[in-house]
Design an enzyme around this catalytic site. Structure first.
Site, short mmCIF file in Angstrom:
data_model
loop_
_atom_site.label_atom_id
_atom_site.label_comp_id
_atom_site.label_asym_id
_atom_site.label_seq_id
_atom_site.Cartn_x
_atom_site.Cartn_y
_atom_site.Cartn_z
N LEU D 234 -6.59 7.54 0.03
CA LEU D 234 -7.19 8.36 1.08
C LEU D 234 -6.17 8.78 2.14
O LEU D 234 -5.52 7.93 2.75
CB LEU D 234 -8.33 7.57 1.74
CG LEU D 234 -9.14 8.33 2.80
CD1 LEU D 234 -9.89 9.50 2.20
CD2 LEU D 234 -10.08 7.39 3.52
N ASP D 235 -6.06 10.08 2.36
CA ASP D 235 -5.20 10.65 3.41
C ASP D 235 -3.72 10.28 3.25
O ASP D 235 -2.95 10.29 4.21
CB ASP D 235 -5.68 10.22 4.81
CG ASP D 235 -7.11 10.65 5.07
OD1 ASP D 235 -7.55 11.65 4.47
OD2 ASP D 235 -7.79 9.99 5.87
#
Lengths: 291, 291, 291, 291
Positions: D234-235
């Protein structure tokens, strides 16, 4: 009519300019306090060159003991004492905005989507254009669209028709969203400090036509956009907001136009928002912007 | 003499401009490859308007099989074939830089501390000033300081003395670090594209004297600084670098001057560095900057 | 001692924070008006989350009818009524500043030249370093330089010596100009909200050691610098100022360090200036900056 | 299907990465020259840390003597010699783009109006959403809109339906225009380096949920937005583009959200455009962006 307002509560805003004098802030704040108002924002400025005092003060009307329609009257004594020029604005009164547009649609799209999302505290009551290109945008947002072709030899006549529409919709503010037509002095005078234009250069560089071509030809490394109130002198009105972006030798005029469109959208929408939020005071050919 | 160079290895850099033509890149890169050079950086640009091709190519000389003093001769055939204007620069040859300064010392401090820290690949061989204010800075950095007062009626004489000093120190590049004096056309011609000036406005806005006063008076919301090569026309030479900063109605002229000093330092030092790293090609009144 | 102050007149500045309450502005401005003070700047802020009111108000002391040393006493009643935390500052009292530095000299040069040019309203009373590298800079500016090597196992002893020097020079503000050493909690507590550090990243990204290496490794497209008050938690103190610059895949760690140095200088000097001009209020782990 | 492409001529673009080696540029440019291609743009980069060479070269196909469908085959020998990873792209092949959106519509509006004005060289072949909010936008632009509600416990099923739609429309590129849903690793793997997300913070600061709240709480003075390729973490994917804007203590979380929307639009559209123009090379967790 497109209406979608941010929830800004029930507030009053005083915009004041007057000769600088000891005690102004004390009296104005005392006035608000006496009638049980709670100050939300207060900003002031002294222009040392001209000895002018500027103030913007916004307060909550929830427990304020004077009714809205009597506040101006109550404040009159203080205003006279200090020789103020002043406006009183209410958050509950929504500004009626007309957008003038030509064939470029990027600023219109930008203003309409921002208005729709609640970012601009205004009703867009009409869109006026000398072309039909943007009609479908008006239809999508359910805003009346007036197609008024203009010609140099019938300017007075054309403006008379525009004037009718503005009157009909009780327009408070005109936004020239890349309208590309010059308005007459008479027209401008009627909407003094209430017509906002976007010029596609970093003023005062590149006044007049084809600023991106001028910028390309001069070989600048940065281009800009400028939003200003329209006055009788082309691109000379009080500047509200400017911004710039970096370019290089690789950028053609077409690239400048495209990069410039981003600037134009940002700068125009910021200027419109500052006006709608009653944060601009004009003095001489300059602005005080209480942001 | 102040010397403190970044370790940039032993490289050669070709700067080329010529009429655009198929095969230039292939021949130039083939030339380097044939003699066993390893290309470190290569950048090119086509100016579609004038049909001009620009190239900057830098290669490692470690295993290059032509000696430095024979490279130009070896390249000559390709240069002639494509009608190139070209320079050949070597990383081992340090640029000799003169700084002209008046009373403001911020750009001088900035250039000297950057040079000292290794950021600028140059020797500062002399500082020339029409005032004595900056003498102690020169002493600190152990750079010869020449105090040459100038007067309007003896310009030729004054410049003759400057010229002697530049010759004595074999100066390659002149940096006008807020020098505030106009050089004669003859002087400028001798150092064509080798005199860098910093103008304290966002050119072409506010040409000439007192640009911060002009900016204040116009009510702009952003101010700038511009670094350019000096030509016979005041503030009209090819722009190398520009930058801007935001101002507001609160800023007095004094504030603009102070905010501007930061810009001037940044913009001038960047322009000087680009020149020292042989990254600028001038064509007409514009620059190609391969950064 | 290096002293060179901007001419800022004879003014008083009140910095106030307290629970929000109707009438604060009215009473404070009335107090100033009553004793014939002319308000020069006034700024306020309400933090809705915590119901806290913040105010900075500066007035001209020219015709003020209370003597400087009696103003605090006269204001006490209002302060108590609204449960204010407050400071009273005078423009004529110059802040005594100590600069802590390690081997990197760019921030020290920057602060000293700005102080010298009148941009920073402070006296630099001493420079303290764990190295001798910056001694000649101190000599140039005629500021006492203390070389105090530090070692992990004698921290208390080292800080005791620093403490002696700070006491001797009556230091008001400590600036860590890339000092690179961690101060003990006890030390920090003694100078609460009076130690300003520059961290070479865009906090909270890249806390701790070698932030430029971290930034390079993550492949960010923008790097930053952050100035903050020092607290017991490393790089966690209230942020005063930040700025950023664009980088690309071409930039090595060395390039990031060099680009970052420009940021560090700008951000640290801005933060120091805001502190010296009494424009910062700390609440919790955040700052209100009235610029 | 919404199609409105800029006139970019008939060109081929090679994107190359391989171990650095002498002679690559010479051979690639020689290949193009031999078959009568005119090089329009050429950019290269050496990553010294890993010894990797990157190149993007674009040439005019007008007089190129190899047919489009034979170029790859002809280039194969050079590619093998230097162990290249490479793509060949043609300007005449329009990228088919799917936009995933949730309830926020600002990025969708922005992408659609830019695509319509010719700024993005793509066809928007479908819009997929877990809500119905944006349906009328799709209708205005005549793009198929698929309303696919998602739920945590049926992720595989939901993605299977998305997958069908992507297959049906032969989607090349997925843009998550504030989609706010996490895609499975399997899904991401199928579109490796072909899913672009916009995260509303300056990564790596404020990873995960509610970054504007995190930024407000930390008291930063600048907020940002980051566009990156989606990976399993994530990210954490390779960053394509970032930008920032200044905030102050006056800005509430709501203000941050609004200011951030401008950033998100700018950053996402720039990243998408760079991808569409074949200007991005991914290596490891970083990008080389030849802009």
């Amino acid at each position: 009519m497109a209406t979608n307002r941010p929830n800004s509560g029930d507030t009053a805003t005083l915009l004041i300019s007057c000769p600088d004098h000891r005690g102004i802030v004390a009296e104005v704040t005392h006035f608000i306090f006496t009638y049980n108002g709670n100050i939300l924002h207060s900003d002031q400025h002294n222009d040392d060159e001209t000895g002018t005092f500027f103030m913007r003060i916004e307060w909550d009307l929830k427990d304020f003991s004077i009714k809205k329609d009597k506040i101006a009257q109550a404040f009159e004594a203080i205003a006279e004492k200090f020789k103020m020029e002043w406006h009183l604005e209410f958050s509950t009164r929504v500004t009626k905005m007309a957008i003038f547009v030509s064939r470029f649609d990027h600023c219109l799209w930008d203003l309409m989507t921002r208005q729709r999302s609640g970012e601009l505290d205004a009703e867009v009551v009409c869109i006026i254009s000398n072309h039909t290109d943007c009609q479908s945008i008006a239809e999508y947002f359910k805003v009346p669209y007036y197609h008024l072709p203009v010609s140099r030899d019938k300017k007075a006549e054309d403006e008379a028709r525009q004037w009718e529409i503005l009157k009909k919709h009780k327009v408070d503010l005109i936004v020239l969203a890349r309208y590309m037509q010059i308005l007459s002095d008479a027209f401008v005078q009627r909407y003094k400090n209430r017509i906002i234009n976007i010029h596609h250069s970093f003023l005062p560089a590149f006044i007049g036509a084809k600023p991106y071509h001028q910028a390309y030809s001069r070989g600048v490394k940065i281009i800009g956009a400028t939003s200003h109130y329209v006055t009788a002198d082309l691109d000379q009105g009080p500047i509200i907001e400017q911004d710039v972006t970096r370019i290089s030798h690789r950028d053609t005029v077409t690239d400048l136009v495209q990069k410039g469109k981003n600037l134009e959208k940002m700068v125009l929408s910021r200027a419109v928002r500052l006006h709608l939020d009653h944060k601009i005071l004009v003095f001489g050919n300059k602005t005080v912007v209480f942001d």
